[in-house]
Design a protein around this motif. Structure first.
Motif, mmCIF file in Angstrom:
data_model
loop_
_atom_site.group_PDB
_atom_site.id
_atom_site.type_symbol
_atom_site.label_atom_id
_atom_site.label_comp_id
_atom_site.label_asym_id
_atom_site.label_seq_id
_atom_site.Cartn_x
_atom_site.Cartn_y
_atom_site.Cartn_z
ATOM 1 N N CYS A 194 0.749 -1.165 0.032
ATOM 2 C CA CYS A 194 0.074 0.153 0.150
ATOM 3 C C CYS A 194 0.864 1.192 0.045
ATOM 4 O O CYS A 194 1.952 1.227 0.629
ATOM 5 N N CYS A 196 -9.107 3.599 -1.239
ATOM 6 C CA CYS A 196 -9.735 2.350 -0.592
ATOM 7 C C CYS A 196 -11.082 2.126 -0.864
ATOM 8 O O CYS A 196 -11.644 1.097 -1.284
ATOM 9 N N CYS A 219 -7.452 0.819 -6.183
ATOM 10 C CA CYS A 219 -6.410 0.870 -5.406
ATOM 11 C C CYS A 219 -5.233 0.514 -6.181
ATOM 12 O O CYS A 219 -5.229 -0.369 -6.843
ATOM 13 N N THR A 248 -8.800 -3.615 -3.658
ATOM 14 C CA THR A 248 -9.599 -3.697 -5.013
ATOM 15 C C THR A 248 -10.091 -5.201 -5.229
ATOM 16 O O THR A 248 -9.396 -5.976 -4.926
#
Length: 503
Positions: free
Chosen positions: A396, A402, A407, A413
């Motif tokens: 991330c 989100c 994403c 996702t």
């Protein structure tokens, strides 16, 4: 007359559209070039990460914090040089961890394993048939399959197995992706996904069937969560795939919005009956998770548990400053207390009844950094749950997408194309590396405090600076009585023995 080239024709068409559309003023006034403004705005968070902000400005995790997580996950150098760049003098509320010069404890050998189990036996005080001592004080918090992608869930679960940690399923049910070998905390939310009737009511037979052949070690009843306290979970339609719809028992392609409150119980008395029914049927420790608002509930719960006949085995306190879930801005910003206010508020209530030591306390809400985790332990936590920090460990970049299903790193996702970026074979190792590094730094902080375990840290071990240059102890700042926030003498003695015994 020469024919217009395809690019020129496309440009002319776009200009015409922009001039006559009525939704966007900027495009009507500045056709074509106005799209650049929206393009830059769409990647604003990413640009700020690299161009605008300094090391300590960005939220919820600043650059220094992300760098520590990334480096730890990749087994790179996670040290920092040339001193802190935090503004310490004149910063109101800045915590200072106080070291001790001498210690009666033996020197702890350096270990790469960072063995750090819970100071308490989960479910032990209530005599649950399957009570156990968690082997890690740092565990993976509730993030549902659906909110996160399949490879992300697989990475976290396999990483939990490698690190000896627990992995919370989140309210979205138990999928095949949760079955990579990691021990599970099964979360029951208001939608009762995975343990519900066709009409959406709670079903004990369905729960028993779901967990029958799974490594579920404990069950958590989610009353509310920090991202949106007082609201049910939200899974946008873009994330409701055929598989997720089947697991949850919902309709594909529509927003999945859980009810705000439970239908299986409606007050403290029926909640405790619900807890005991599940504990009796499964033998597992059963606890609750909640953000903290009005304290009436906690007063009533502590009063109802005071005689020892019924009770929860653990309480997870979630900070009200948001999380991975999609939520209205007002809820992330303003609803419920942040963790370091919420935890002592509830702890005081249970200490006043003399029953806090019989509960395993779990803190959640940006506790995946060593200093914040130690603060939580000093305030009375026995374990910490990490969510966004674990997401950072598997790739991330804090793009804050989100809630959109887009994403860019494939973590949050359900886009088949985007989730290709998450390789569980690699990311599971990074999850384990991160959890291990967190435990290792907690051990280092414990050694600096001359205590055997971070749960033995007290509020007297932390000073809080004021903006005027004065300071107070954390004990005075929150109003704890002597002995509050630490395990019982029996648990302290046992965890000290364990920490200094050969593993």
């Amino acid at each position: 007359m020469k024919k217009l080239s395809i690019p020129a024709l496309a440009l002319a068409s776009l200009t015409t559209y922009d001039l006559f559309q009525k939704e966007h003023s900027i495009l009507r006034t500045f056709p074509v070039v106005g799209h650049l403004r929206y393009a830059v705005e769409s990647v604003g968070p990413e640009l700020r990460q690299y161009i605008v902000t300094d090391n300590n400005t960005e939220r919820p995790f600043n650059r220094d914090q992300r760098r520590w997580i990334y480096a730890s996950a990749k087994l790179e150098n996670n040290y920092f040089g040339f001193g802190t760049d935090n503004v310490i003098d004149g910063t109101d509320g800045y915590p200072i961890i106080k070291t001790r010069t001498f210690s009666d404890l033996p020197a702890r050998p350096h270990t790469e394993n960072a063995f750090l189990p819970s100071a308490k036996i989960l479910g032990g005080p209530r005599g649950r048939r399957k009570a156990f001592r968690p082997t890690s004080v740092a565990n993976i918090s509730a993030m549902s399959y659906g909110s996160l992608s399949a490879p992300a869930i697989e990475s976290l679960n396999e990483g939990a197995r490698l690190a000896g940690a627990l992995h919370n399923t989140g309210e979205g049910g138990l999928s095949s992706h949760h079955r990579q070998g990691g021990d599970l905390v099964y979360q029951i939310g208001t939608g009762y996904f995975g343990c519900r009737t066709p009409g959406g009511e709670f079903s004990l037979p369905a729960l028993l069937e779901t967990i029958a052949d799974s490594p579920v070690r404990t069950i958590e009843i989610k009353l509310s969560q920090g991202a949106k306290p007082g609201l049910g979970g939200v899974l946008p339609a873009a994330k409701v795939t055929e598989e997720i719809a089947r697991i949850r028992g919902i309709e594909r392609g529509k927003d999945c919005v859980s009810p705000s409150r439970h239908t299986a119980f409606g007050d403290v008395d029926s909640l405790l009956d619900f807890v005991e029914t599940i504990a009796d049927a499964t033998g597992l420790p059963v606890g609750i998770k909640s953000a903290v608002g009005h304290l009436h509930f906690w007063d009533d719960l502590a009063d109802a548990m005071a005689d020892g006949s019924r009770g929860v085995d653990f309480i997870t306190i979630d900070g009200g400053d948001g999380g991975t879930g999609a939520a209205p801005l007002a809820f992330s910003d303003h609803v419920s207390h942040p963790l370091f206010t919420a935890l002592p508020l509830v702890q005081k209530i249970f200490h006043e009844r003399g029953i806090a030591e019989n509960i395993t306390w779990i803190a959640s809400g940006r506790t995946g950094l060593p200093d914040r985790a130690l603060m939580a332990f000093a305030l009375g936590a026995d374990m910490v749950n990490v969510a966004r920090e674990a997401m950072l460990a598997i790739g991330c970049i804090q793009a804050q997408r989100c809630h959109t299903g887009r994403c860019p790193t494939g973590v949050a996702t359900q886009s088949t194309w985007l989730m290709r970026g998450v390789d569980p074979a690699t990311k599971s190792g990074r999850t384990a590396n991160y959890l291990t590094a967190l435990r290792r730094d907690l051990l280092k902080l414990s050694d600096a405090l001359a205590v055997a375990h971070p749960a033995l840290a007290t509020t007297d071990d932390i000073d809080v600076l004021r903006a005027d240059g004065t300071f107070t102890t954390l004990t005075e700042a929150i109003g704890y009585e002597p002995g509050w926030g630490i395990p019982s003498e029996r648990d302290r003695s046992e965890i000290t023995r364990i920490m200094y015994s050969p593993v």
